[in-house]
Design a protein around this motif. Structure first.
Motif, PDB file in Angstrom:
ATOM      1  N   GLY A 243      18.791 -28.788  32.700  1.00 19.36           N
ATOM      2  CA  GLY A 243      19.091 -27.323  33.088  1.00 19.36           C
ATOM      3  C   GLY A 243      19.604 -27.030  34.265  1.00 19.36           C
ATOM      4  O   GLY A 243      20.484 -26.103  34.408  1.00 19.36           O
ATOM      5  N   GLY A 244      19.324 -27.759  35.261  1.00 17.67           N
ATOM      6  CA  GLY A 244      19.897 -27.562  36.458  1.00 17.67           C
ATOM      7  C   GLY A 244      19.260 -26.706  37.366  1.00 17.67           C
ATOM      8  O   GLY A 244      18.399 -25.907  36.905  1.00 17.67           O
TER       9      GLY A 244
ATOM     10  N   VAL B 221      16.207 -18.004  33.148  1.00 14.31           N
ATOM     11  CA  VAL B 221      15.555 -18.691  34.392  1.00 14.31           C
ATOM     12  C   VAL B 221      14.350 -18.207  34.318  1.00 14.31           C
ATOM     13  O   VAL B 221      13.559 -17.628  33.802  1.00 14.31           O
ATOM     14  CB  VAL B 221      16.367 -18.090  35.735  1.00 14.31           C
ATOM     15  N   ALA B 246      16.721 -22.792  36.087  1.00 14.57           N
ATOM     16  CA  ALA B 246      17.417 -22.730  34.916  1.00 14.57           C
ATOM     17  C   ALA B 246      16.651 -23.307  33.811  1.00 14.57           C
ATOM     18  O   ALA B 246      16.242 -24.529  33.702  1.00 14.57           O
ATOM     19  CB  ALA B 246      18.840 -23.355  35.021  1.00 14.57           C
ATOM     20  N   ILE B 247      16.578 -22.319  32.596  1.00 14.58           N
ATOM     21  CA  ILE B 247      15.443 -23.042  31.212  1.00 14.58           C
ATOM     22  C   ILE B 247      16.578 -23.792  30.816  1.00 14.58           C
ATOM     23  O   ILE B 247      17.642 -23.397  30.306  1.00 14.58           O
ATOM     24  CB  ILE B 247      15.310 -21.811  30.395  1.00 14.58           C
ATOM     25  N   PRO B 248      16.119 -25.234  30.335  1.00 12.02           N
ATOM     26  CA  PRO B 248      16.898 -26.344  29.861  1.00 12.02           C
ATOM     27  C   PRO B 248      17.324 -25.784  28.399  1.00 12.02           C
ATOM     28  O   PRO B 248      16.665 -25.150  27.632  1.00 12.02           O
ATOM     29  CB  PRO B 248      15.853 -27.314  29.652  1.00 12.02           C
TER      30      PRO B 248
END
Lengths: 439, 439
Positions: A243-244, B221, B246-248
């Motif tokens: 996701g980063g 997020v 960040a949500i994967p």
């Protein structure tokens, strides 16, 4: 287990392409043959290392691009005829506001009323300077007196915005433009007015909008060989999964940037970003990968610039082969007209166009059915770009754009998926890096 | 330094509101008076703790909402007349594909050609089931034979998508729908066709689209009292700064979810998210804060559901007071028609509407100028919502919606900024929690 995955990117390169077409077309077999041209990673890495070290010495890096010679804003001579705003800490912005307000109070007490001197942000005042290779705002002020029917309202709004920014800074918080607008809907009328005055205030105070602690929403994400502190929290971008890490909206809370990357890979879209993140591309070729998911937002532009300034790494861009890909590059490099007064902080000079370039379509034999015909509007935008100074400066870019307009074809980064889902990370990008194929 | 900031949220509550209006209006002074109604945090926390513990025992939590009684899909009886797809691991999906293909091969060898039995996803087949409180896909199949001019093309596309998914699973990677389309543009023609067949394939295999490893792009997020592993990387969401994590995009790479939160705060927009993250609201009231930045994407919906199922926490929603805020809630709770076959995995039952509710506008005396008149389209959407079963089920929601339509006024979460930028985190939300003011 996780470590195994990390190495999978390199390992899988040797494995057979699982998404091979049932009947191998000539384009696909050619594409596959490019894999054999790849030298061992160690050899590619050696090239990248020397490149990165050259870039950190601020020598022109890479190919013969003339834009390589342009300096970062911090090395620029003091601007005389155009406005340069700078990041300022809260104490300094607060004291500038205090000075402005004190001056207004003195003026009122001496019976002269008050007036603000506001830099003009008219379109005619926003020009591209070839020497700087970015759009700047020329220095030209106009008076905004309170005791004038034409400007009384705007002078009031200006005073109100100054007071709100002062309050935000004193609390040590950050707010959005929308928050600011809602504090006094009656006065501002609509958000466009408070937004415009906010930009005026930036210019008046000579500081960036981030310094005012008024931020835009973030869309960018980053992964790779980078650690930094976000509001005091240490972030390791090699440990952010697929996701980063969301790029923080408030750049002034970012500190302690560290990296062992050899380059920064700027990606136009999140689909390509996801591919790179999942394949942990940055562990095979140490790099920092970021994307704004389309049109670059202010937070991502500020973040990229900070990385470039502090780490002095080459920036390579991976965008769609269409006029908008190039347009996005231009926003990163030269800024947008609307924010011209802050172009020094928002722009990252010397970004290299790695791909997907119009010439790549034939070079990598991207199948005809994966190319799209350019629309009339695409062609119009492409022709306009040919007239832009930042394109004209770079001979290679002009040639590529001419190729695009001649063939009337465009293609997305995803078009490379026609050779297998991991062709991008296993063949295309490594080969590009090996051949230093950027302009 | 960083620890100091963390406590600042609570500390600042006592400080004078920095964004107080120059002349204190009656609405503002009333709003400020609400601050004195706040009990000490410890008392509010005790309430929240008992609430969370009730929720974890799956008892109806909070107020008298009838929707509180609905069960999570895992407790549902086996579906007979509608399709329920489930998360499957790669080995299981691969073997299902193998079985399908073997059956086709047998059929071909015995001279009968081949045909796929595909669940019908026609609109007439997508219905809302009040018992489940979500939209489901009724079980009705149609044959898709290869030896028929009308279906030959679609049967071919189906076979191709099955083979591509098989390849993706074998490689252990994830791809986007766009990637999938580009592997065979000639066959698919346009992306809508490969997307549609991908949904068909999900239904045929009885597994979620995430199980096929084909993901949509993420926009969500998350911050707060949550730790989880993203592709093996341990993520501590209290250490994600203001930007958040960040949500994967690929939920199947999320594991090891742990939390000491008392509730989940679902936020419509990123401006409110930023305020909550910067004020470290989750340290004052232990919670998990997430947003999809507008319309919920599949990744955020999957993530929210996972949190709800595994942590069994109450979910409180903070949305704009307009028909779209409610519509967004409905997508989280009941799903969208397009993905009806997967509604069991995509929907989170029993979300409480915390605010900003139409009745809050008067209750909190939101100034007239911060409210907006509803457009004709808004009113149309609002009236349609009144007819929706999921609204009708909840008496409180019907009343709120009727208030909205009667007053013809709407307001954004940001409207609360008119009482100070931190009014949301310092007064409005704590008071809501204290009063258990959700429906």
């Amino acid at each position: 287990m996780s470590e195994r995955k990390r190495r999978a990117g390199a390992g899988a390169a040797a494995a057979a392409s699982a998404s091979k077409k049932p009947r191998v077309s000539s384009a696909a077999s050619y594409a596959e043959s490019l894999r054999s041209k790849l030298r061992p990673d160690a050899s590619i890495l050696a090239t990248l290392r020397s490149l990165a070290s050259a870039a950190s010495k601020s020598k022109p890096a890479g190919s013969s691009s003339s834009s390589a010679s342009k300096a970062l804003a911090e090395d620029e001579p003091a601007a005389n005829n155009y406005i340069v705003v700078a990041d300022q800490d809260s104490a300094s912005v607060t004291s500038r506001i205090n000075r402005l307000v004190l001056a207004a109070a003195h003026s009122i007490l001496s019976g002269r009323g008050f007036s603000f001197a506001v830099p003009s942000r008219a379109a005619s005042n926003q020009v591209y300077l070839p020497d700087l290779d970015r759009i700047v705002l020329l220095r030209r002020e106009s008076a905004r007196p309170f005791a004038n029917v034409a400007t009384a309202r705007k002078a009031t709004i200006t005073a109100r915005v100054l007071s709100l920014v002062h309050a935000v800074l004193r609390r040590g918080i950050h707010v959005t433009k929308r928050d600011l607008f809602y504090t006094d809907v009656k006065l501002f009328g609509d958000q466009a007015q408070s937004d415009a005055v906010l930009d005026d205030v930036s210019c008046m105070l000579g500081c960036t909008r981030s310094s005012l602690h008024v931020v835009a929403s973030e869309k960018g994400v980053v992964v790779g060989r980078l650690t930094f502190a976000d509001d005091g929290d240490r972030i390791d971008c090699t440990r952010m999964g697929v996701g980063g890490k969301a790029i923080p909206p408030n750049i002034d809370r970012v500190s302690g940037i560290e990296s062992d990357a050899l380059f920064i890979l700027l990606v136009e879209k999140d689909a390509a970003f996801m591919r790179l993140a999942e394949d942990r591309f940055y562990n095979r070729f140490p790099c920092i990968i970021l994307t704004a998911k389309g049109q670059p937002d202010v937070a991502t532009r500020l973040f990229l610039r900070r990385l470039k300034v502090e780490l002095k790494l080459p920036v390579l861009a991976l965008v769609d082969s269409d006029p908008y890909g190039l347009k996005i590059l231009s926003v990163y490099m030269c800024g947008s007209k609307n924010m011209s007064y802050d172009s020094a902080n928002l722009t990252t000079p010397d970004i290299k166009w790695l791909g997907v370039r119009p010439s790549d379509l034939d070079k990598y034999r991207v199948p005809e059915q994966c190319r799209l015909p350019m629309t009339d509007h695409d062609i119009k935008v492409g022709k306009e770009l040919l007239e832009e100074d930042f394109v004209k400066q770079n001979e290679g870019w002009v040639k590529e754009l001419e190729t695009m307009l001649r063939t009337r074809q465009k293609a997305e980064i995803q078009a490379l998926s026609s050779f297998g889902f991991q062709y991008l990370t296993e063949v295309y990008l490594p080969l590009k890096l090996q051949q230093q194929d950027w302009i």
